[in-house]
Write a protein that holds these residues in place. Structure first.
Motif, short mmCIF file in Angstrom:
data_model
loop_
_atom_site.label_atom_id
_atom_site.label_comp_id
_atom_site.label_asym_id
_atom_site.label_seq_id
_atom_site.Cartn_x
_atom_site.Cartn_y
_atom_site.Cartn_z
N GLU A 431 1.04 -1.59 0.39
CA GLU A 431 -0.01 -0.32 -0.36
C GLU A 431 0.65 1.45 0.00
O GLU A 431 1.97 1.23 0.19
N ALA A 445 0.16 -5.23 2.91
CA ALA A 445 -1.38 -5.75 3.28
C ALA A 445 -1.86 -7.48 2.78
O ALA A 445 -0.58 -8.12 2.20
N THR A 465 -2.75 -5.53 8.10
CA THR A 465 -1.52 -4.45 7.34
C THR A 465 -0.38 -3.80 8.35
O THR A 465 -0.95 -3.15 9.13
#
Length: 504
Positions: A431, A445, A465
């Motif tokens: 991410e 994640a 995450t």
């Protein structure tokens, strides 16, 4: 006469008190500084737990400059050799055994050297307690020699009692020192274990020792029977691409002669890019027996950093790889938003799983609650329930998807998927939050998926995450399911580390 005796007593005690006070002040200053830093980081993290975006990003800030410098040094500097070259008579063998007076036994020289270089307060305490014991034991004789007559009975008893107490503290510190050196020796003894590591393209490098991997690979060694290794390696298969990005080699040491196929690998995925092979398995098993007392049939593991030093070990339970990746196994290169998705590699559901992953992130970044409800499985996850049951606060998706809370500009890349069974799959990605002040923030994640019987589609069971980038350590982790999200913050002290609940 008594005045002279009192003067000698006061002078000796004042000198000892002054030394202890100076040392204590130094320790207090160091402790208060580090404690203040930890409190400041934790306060920043706690404030970030009110929404998904701020939580994930603020956790990334839980990094110290010393950690950056240390990791940078580990990656770019070759460690000091501990072996002897028979062709070079001028090269010292630092591992040569030497007698250790405080533990009254022979120790590895390099273990004593590492202990001395990494521990400063403990040897000082040992010397001070020894000095106290000798001083108090000899004080009656010294007093008699100075003033010309023996001490009274009560002061003599007090002096002997103080000597005995100081001697007890001396032995206590020596025992702690001995345990630390025992641990260092166990770590260093692992350097002679044989291993073949993947070359990154499906093959194996020539046989080498663990010490040859210093500065090149981190290592996680697992030992157990076929069932235990299958369970421990399941999540490793999920994050296999991340293990390669972090230069991590996992070596499985079976206690029952089982093979990769017995551990859940098929012809399309034999772990050839990250799963190393143990050479001389009986030697590895003997090392595990020495490492874990009264092991029996328990599962056991240990992990080594670039330097060959241990970052963790355990028995019975498998290592939590996601937390280890965030804390000790960071990627060796900066992650890029242009990283391509992994190929299917025989996974017939690869495209469908990644399509469901994109649907989840579309709902997350746009704040579409209806789409989030449709992609999430109604089944609650054990990972989130574990935190809620322990007292953690659960933020609903209504709260996490609100304006100003959701990660509206976040991008993902490097997506991957693993099909575990006909109705269970995992996906991973990196991410990239788009928030001012966090230009280099990246997070790893992992999503767990279950197949819906009615539509045959994939539904999200759990989303986790954790901050993951070079030269940083994760300050916490985020877990979500159909109910919403909870947060855990990493809290460290001098001897242990763990994850603590934060009221979000």
């Amino acid at each position: 006469m008594y005045d002279a005796r009192i003067a000698v007593t006061v002078l000796c005690l004042f000198s000892l008190h002054h030394m202890c006070l100076s040392f204590q002040q130094q320790q207090v200053q160091h402790t208060s500084t580090s404690t203040h830093g930890r409190e400041r980081r934790r306060n920043a993290i706690e404030k970030s737990m009110t929404a998904y975006t701020t939580a994930a990003l603020k956790l990334t800030q839980a990094t110290t400059s010393s950690a950056r410098q240390r990791n940078h040094h580990f990656r770019h500097c070759q460690p000091l050799s501990m072996s002897t070259n028979s062709n070079n008579s001028n090269q010292y063998d630092l591992s040569k055994p030497s007698f250790d007076l405080l533990s009254l036994r022979t120790r590895r020289g390099d273990a004593l050297l590492q202990y001395t270089s990494t521990n400063q307060s403990e040897p000082l305490r040992i010397n001070l307690y020894a000095l106290f014991a000798l001083s108090f034991a000899a004080f009656p004789s010294i007093s008699e020699a100075v003033v010309g007559e023996p001490m009274d009975f009560i002061p003599s008893i007090g002096s002997v009692g103080a000597a005995v107490a100081s001697l007890g503290l001396f032995f206590r510190e020596c025992s702690r020192r001995s345990r630390q050196i025992d641990r260092l020796e166990k770590e260093l003894n692992a350097e002679f274990l044989g291993i073949s590591v993947p070359n990154g393209v499906g093959g194996m490098l020539p046989l080498m020792k663990l010490k040859d991997l210093r500065g090149q690979r981190r290592v996680i060694a697992l030992s157990g029977n076929a069932t235990q290794l299958r369970d421990a390696l399941l999540f490793a298969r999920v994050v296999r691409r991340r293990l390669t990005q972090a230069a991590v080699a996992i070596v499985a040491v079976p206690t029952d002669g089982s093979t990769r196929k017995d551990w859940g690998f098929d012809e399309n995925d034999l772990g050839k890019t990250w799963l190393a092979e143990a050479n001389n398995v009986p030697e590895w098993l003997e090392y595990f027996e020495n490492l874990v007392e009264d092991r029996g049939d328990d599962f056991a593991w240990f992990g080594l950093k670039y330097t060959g030093r241990s970052f963790g070990s355990g028995r019975t339970d498998s290592p939590r790889l996601l937390e280890l990746l965030g804390s000790f196994l960071q990627p060796i290169a900066v992650l890029d938003e242009d990283d391509k998705d992994a190929p299917a590699a025989g996974n017939s559901e690869h495209g469908n799983i990644l399509s469901s992953q994109r649907t989840f992130y579309n709902a997350l970044t746009t704040g579409n609650k209806d789409k989030m409800d449709s992609i999430c499985s109604p089944e609650v996850s054990n990972e989130v329930t574990e935190v809620v049951s322990a007292g953690g606060r659960l933020d609903s998706w209504d709260f996490c998807l609100a304006d100003g809370a959701r990660p509206s500009g976040m991008a993902i890349s490097g997506c991957d998927s693993v099909l575990i069974s006909d109705d269970t799959a995992y996906s991973t990605c990196i991410e990239f939050p788009d928030v001012e002040g966090f230009d280099t923030a990246t997070l790893l994640a992992v999503q767990k998926w279950s197949r819906e019987k009615e539509t045959n589609g994939w539904k999200l069971t759990c989303h986790q995450t954790i901050p993951w980038s070079p030269d940083t350590k994760a300050g916490g982790t985020l877990r979500c399911d159909c109910r919403g999200c909870v947060s855990l913050v990493r809290q460290t002290d001098r001897k242990t580390f763990g994850w603590v609940l934060v009221d979000t």
